[in-house]
Write an enzyme that holds these catalytic residues in place. Sequence first.
Site, mmCIF file in Angstrom:
data_model
loop_
_atom_site.group_PDB
_atom_site.id
_atom_site.type_symbol
_atom_site.label_atom_id
_atom_site.label_comp_id
_atom_site.label_asym_id
_atom_site.label_seq_id
_atom_site.Cartn_x
_atom_site.Cartn_y
_atom_site.Cartn_z
ATOM 1 N N CYS A 74 86.792 15.030 -37.948
ATOM 2 C CA CYS A 74 87.585 15.804 -36.988
ATOM 3 C C CYS A 74 88.047 17.081 -37.691
ATOM 4 O O CYS A 74 88.837 17.018 -38.642
ATOM 5 C CB CYS A 74 88.787 14.974 -36.543
ATOM 6 S SG CYS A 74 89.865 15.855 -35.406
ATOM 7 N N CYS A 198 88.222 21.784 -30.107
ATOM 8 C CA CYS A 198 87.524 20.801 -30.946
ATOM 9 C C CYS A 198 86.997 21.545 -32.170
ATOM 10 O O CYS A 198 86.189 22.463 -32.033
ATOM 11 C CB CYS A 198 86.383 20.184 -30.149
ATOM 12 S SG CYS A 198 85.408 19.004 -31.098
HETATM 13 N N1 LIG Z 1 85.679 13.211 -30.872
HETATM 14 C C1 LIG Z 1 84.862 13.501 -32.044
HETATM 15 C C2 LIG Z 1 85.714 13.397 -33.324
HETATM 16 C C3 LIG Z 1 86.853 14.401 -33.306
HETATM 17 C C4 LIG Z 1 86.340 15.800 -33.243
HETATM 18 C C5 LIG Z 1 87.355 16.862 -32.876
HETATM 19 N N2 LIG Z 1 88.679 16.446 -32.515
HETATM 20 C C6 LIG Z 1 87.398 17.950 -33.925
HETATM 21 O O1 LIG Z 1 88.403 18.671 -34.026
HETATM 22 O O2 LIG Z 1 86.372 18.114 -34.653
HETATM 23 C C7 LIG Z 1 83.737 12.489 -32.134
HETATM 24 O O3 LIG Z 1 83.947 11.322 -31.810
HETATM 25 O O4 LIG Z 1 82.643 12.896 -32.553
#
Ligand SMILES: N[C@H](CCC[C@H](N)C(=O)O)C(=O)O
Length: 258
Positions: A74, A198
């Site tokens: 993340c 994200c």
């Molecule tokens: N939901 C993503 C992980 C968190 C990614 C996101 N919150 C970031 O800031 O990179 C997944 O399961 O691939």
Amino acid sequence: MTLNFYKYQGTGNDFVIIDNRSLSFDKSNSKNIAKLCDRRFGIGADGLILLENHPKVDFRMVYYNADGNESSMCGNGGRCITAFAKFLGIIDRATTFEAIDGLHKAEIEKGIVKLQMQDVSNIETFENHLFLDTGSPHHVELVDNLKDFDVKNKGAEIRYGAPYNEVGSNINFVKQNSENSFAVRTYERGVEDETLSCGTGVTAVALAMHISGKTTSKQVDLETQGGKLKIAFDISESGDYNNIWLIGPATQVFKGEI
Ligand SMILES: N[C@H](CCC[C@H](N)C(=O)O)C(=O)O
């Protein structure tokens, strides 16, 4: 047993962060983790992050999506845990920590965190989209009317459809604003909804837009619903993307116990 937690957000991607250096948090109870992330019956967050000791580097980051399952890297969470480590006095202005996808360098100054992402060498280009892994898997496609786009339903359709199916992918919808700036809206796997930004997603978008020739700049501005992020990167002789940095604010919102 009372659980002390901190609430952080990085451009609107929000997290429950726990100092788990005592290793007292029950990682096996995914139902409890999902409950802590529930916006009605719990604290409410896109994910939950544990900060733990590490034998060689400053700390270890363990990340769980809001569905309670441990997940891939993340990026916004990496920026927030860096701010948390500084708050705890574990680090000063620079750090190296370990996450599920390996070691990350980060720097923090006046609430702005620069997080180094893993190198990216394999970007798949299709007729209407690109696919790459920037620590988490990302589908990237340009759309016309991003402002009114049905991110949740269209995102879910792609995320659960072939070739991603149950494992899934994060889905990024993009509009180009100028030569080196793009607007992005992301449907996040494991949250199963649009998030306000994200980090691994905007990283994927910047590289995808560069490799597809939409920009020639190696510094790309990304406008998300939750705020602005910047991606800077280099390209190696072999064409790999390296020296990739995700740059933006990370803020402690409140602390609490539950
Ligand atoms: N939901 C993503 C992980 C968190 C990614 C996101 N919150 C970031 O800031 O990179 C997944 O399961 O691939």
